[in-house]
Design a protein around this motif. Structure first.
Motif, PDB file in Angstrom:
ATOM      1  N   UNK A 180       0.196  25.491  -7.003  1.00 25.16           N
ATOM      2  CA  UNK A 180       0.633  26.043  -5.717  1.00 25.16           C
ATOM      3  C   UNK A 180       1.209  24.931  -4.834  1.00 25.16           C
ATOM      4  N   UNK A 181       2.154  24.186  -5.414  1.00 27.56           N
ATOM      5  CA  UNK A 181       2.831  23.105  -4.702  1.00 27.56           C
ATOM      6  C   UNK A 181       1.873  22.018  -4.222  1.00 27.56           C
ATOM      7  N   UNK A 182       0.769  21.850  -4.916  1.00 29.07           N
ATOM      8  CA  UNK A 182      -0.197  20.820  -4.548  1.00 29.07           C
ATOM      9  C   UNK A 182       0.210  19.493  -5.165  1.00 29.07           C
ATOM     10  N   UNK A 183       0.062  18.439  -4.384  1.00 33.51           N
ATOM     11  CA  UNK A 183       0.317  17.082  -4.849  1.00 33.51           C
ATOM     12  C   UNK A 183      -0.966  16.291  -4.687  1.00 33.51           C
ATOM     13  N   UNK A 184      -1.303  15.504  -5.702  1.00 33.40           N
ATOM     14  CA  UNK A 184      -2.498  14.669  -5.664  1.00 33.40           C
ATOM     15  C   UNK A 184      -2.069  13.226  -5.924  1.00 33.40           C
ATOM     16  N   UNK A 185      -2.400  12.353  -4.982  1.00 37.95           N
ATOM     17  CA  UNK A 185      -2.011  10.945  -5.058  1.00 37.95           C
ATOM     18  C   UNK A 185      -3.225  10.075  -4.768  1.00 37.95           C
ATOM     19  N   UNK A 186      -3.111   8.810  -5.144  1.00 39.59           N
ATOM     20  CA  UNK A 186      -4.020   7.790  -4.631  1.00 39.59           C
ATOM     21  C   UNK A 186      -3.266   7.021  -3.565  1.00 39.59           C
ATOM     22  N   UNK A 187      -3.975   6.537  -2.577  1.00 33.23           N
ATOM     23  CA  UNK A 187      -3.418   5.575  -1.634  1.00 33.23           C
ATOM     24  C   UNK A 187      -3.783   4.214  -2.220  1.00 33.23           C
ATOM     25  N   UNK A 188      -2.865   3.666  -3.002  1.00 36.15           N
ATOM     26  CA  UNK A 188      -3.112   2.489  -3.821  1.00 36.15           C
ATOM     27  C   UNK A 188      -2.734   1.197  -3.107  1.00 36.15           C
ATOM     28  N   UNK A 189      -3.379   0.121  -3.541  1.00 31.66           N
ATOM     29  CA  UNK A 189      -3.116  -1.196  -2.979  1.00 31.66           C
ATOM     30  C   UNK A 189      -4.029  -1.439  -1.787  1.00 31.66           C
ATOM     31  N   UNK A 190      -4.303  -2.680  -1.544  1.00 31.70           N
ATOM     32  CA  UNK A 190      -5.118  -3.024  -0.382  1.00 31.70           C
ATOM     33  C   UNK A 190      -6.611  -2.945  -0.618  1.00 31.70           C
ATOM     34  N   UNK A 191      -7.057  -2.202  -1.619  1.00 31.72           N
ATOM     35  CA  UNK A 191      -8.475  -2.048  -1.961  1.00 31.72           C
ATOM     36  C   UNK A 191      -8.585  -2.093  -3.481  1.00 31.72           C
ATOM     37  N   UNK A 192      -9.792  -2.355  -4.004  1.00 33.07           N
ATOM     38  CA  UNK A 192      -9.980  -2.216  -5.455  1.00 33.07           C
ATOM     39  C   UNK A 192      -9.675  -0.775  -5.882  1.00 33.07           C
ATOM     40  N   UNK A 193      -9.142  -0.608  -7.078  1.00 38.32           N
ATOM     41  CA  UNK A 193      -8.697   0.710  -7.558  1.00 38.32           C
ATOM     42  C   UNK A 193      -9.786   1.773  -7.475  1.00 38.32           C
ATOM     43  N   UNK A 239       0.866  -1.179   0.000  1.00 40.00           N
ATOM     44  CA  UNK A 239       0.000   0.000   0.000  1.00 40.00           C
ATOM     45  C   UNK A 239       0.907   1.234   0.000  1.00 40.00           C
ATOM     46  N   UNK A 240       0.594   2.209  -0.834  1.00 42.40           N
ATOM     47  CA  UNK A 240       1.399   3.426  -0.883  1.00 42.40           C
ATOM     48  C   UNK A 240       0.837   4.418  -1.890  1.00 42.40           C
ATOM     49  N   UNK A 241       1.519   5.538  -2.026  1.00 39.73           N
ATOM     50  CA  UNK A 241       1.058   6.648  -2.863  1.00 39.73           C
ATOM     51  C   UNK A 241       1.481   6.498  -4.317  1.00 39.73           C
ATOM     52  N   UNK A 242       0.545   6.807  -5.207  1.00 37.64           N
ATOM     53  CA  UNK A 242       0.821   6.932  -6.640  1.00 37.64           C
ATOM     54  C   UNK A 242       0.383   8.335  -7.035  1.00 37.64           C
ATOM     55  N   UNK A 243       1.297   9.180  -7.524  1.00 37.24           N
ATOM     56  CA  UNK A 243       0.908  10.530  -7.940  1.00 37.24           C
ATOM     57  C   UNK A 243       0.070  10.486  -9.217  1.00 37.24           C
ATOM     58  N   UNK A 244      -1.039  11.244  -9.243  1.00 36.72           N
ATOM     59  CA  UNK A 244      -1.863  11.323 -10.450  1.00 36.72           C
ATOM     60  C   UNK A 244      -2.042  12.766 -10.926  1.00 36.72           C
ATOM     61  N   UNK A 245      -1.599  13.747 -10.135  1.00 46.11           N
ATOM     62  CA  UNK A 245      -1.743  15.135 -10.556  1.00 46.11           C
ATOM     63  C   UNK A 245      -1.001  16.091  -9.649  1.00 46.11           C
TER      64      UNK A 245
END
Length: 175
Positions: A105-118, A95-101
């Motif tokens: 203003x220094x914003x980071x957007x990730x999914x917390x991936x793994x462990x659950x359906x996408x 389980x961990x972060x995957x950046x998607x956007x």
């Protein structure tokens, strides 16, 4: 929610061809279906000159797998990661972060991936206005819609700054 985003940005859906096979193979998992539909409808570019969504652009600035691999290369293989604590970068089978956007203003957007359906991955974000990680249980299209069109979606919204949301394709903005 993609239809609402198309409507609010006055976008003419482009149905970009994106082959997700190699990206998902590199990641070792399948990505959320609504995110892949969003990327196909909009292609590469920026929402309201603020939010850049990653997709399939092998080797380019908009390539999700290349961006994730760059972040992963700098992250410790095990143990705590001070840059992403209490999370860590996604590793296949974990389980961990995957950046998607990213935001302007220094914003980071990730999914917390793994462990659950996408399609159930939460969004994990931080930025200049909210330095601590925030985790939200919503789809990627809903999150983007609320960032660009919902002035009540604080501290994430840019709707007050850009009252008429739009989408600028990468070709038009020189990316």
């Amino acid at each position: 929610m993609i239809d609402r985003l198309v409507e609010v940005t006055h976008w003419e859906p482009c149905q970009a061809e994106m082959s997700w096979g190699e990206t998902e193979e590199r990641l070792g998992l399948s990505l959320p279906e609504d995110y892949k539909r969003l990327a196909a409808v909009f292609g590469k570019g920026l929402f309201s000159d603020f939010l850049k969504i990653l997709s399939v652009a092998p080797g380019g600035a908009f390539d999700l797998a290349t961006t994730w691999q760059g972040f992963s290369a700098d992250a410790p293989a095990g143990g705590d990661d001070p840059l992403y604590a209490p999370y860590g970068m996604y590793r296949p089978g974990q389980v961990g972060l995957i950046p998607w956007g990213f935001g302007q203003m220094e914003n980071e957007y990730h999914w917390l991936a793994g462990g659950k359906p996408a399609d159930e991955w939460p969004i994990v974000t931080r930025g200049r206005g909210y330095r601590e990680w925030r985790q939200l249980d919503m789809s990627t299209p809903e999150f983007i819609y609320r960032v660009v069109a919902d002035p009540e979606f604080e501290p994430f919204s840019i709707a007050a700054l850009v009252p008429e949301p739009f989408f600028a394709p990468a070709l038009e903005i020189g990316l």
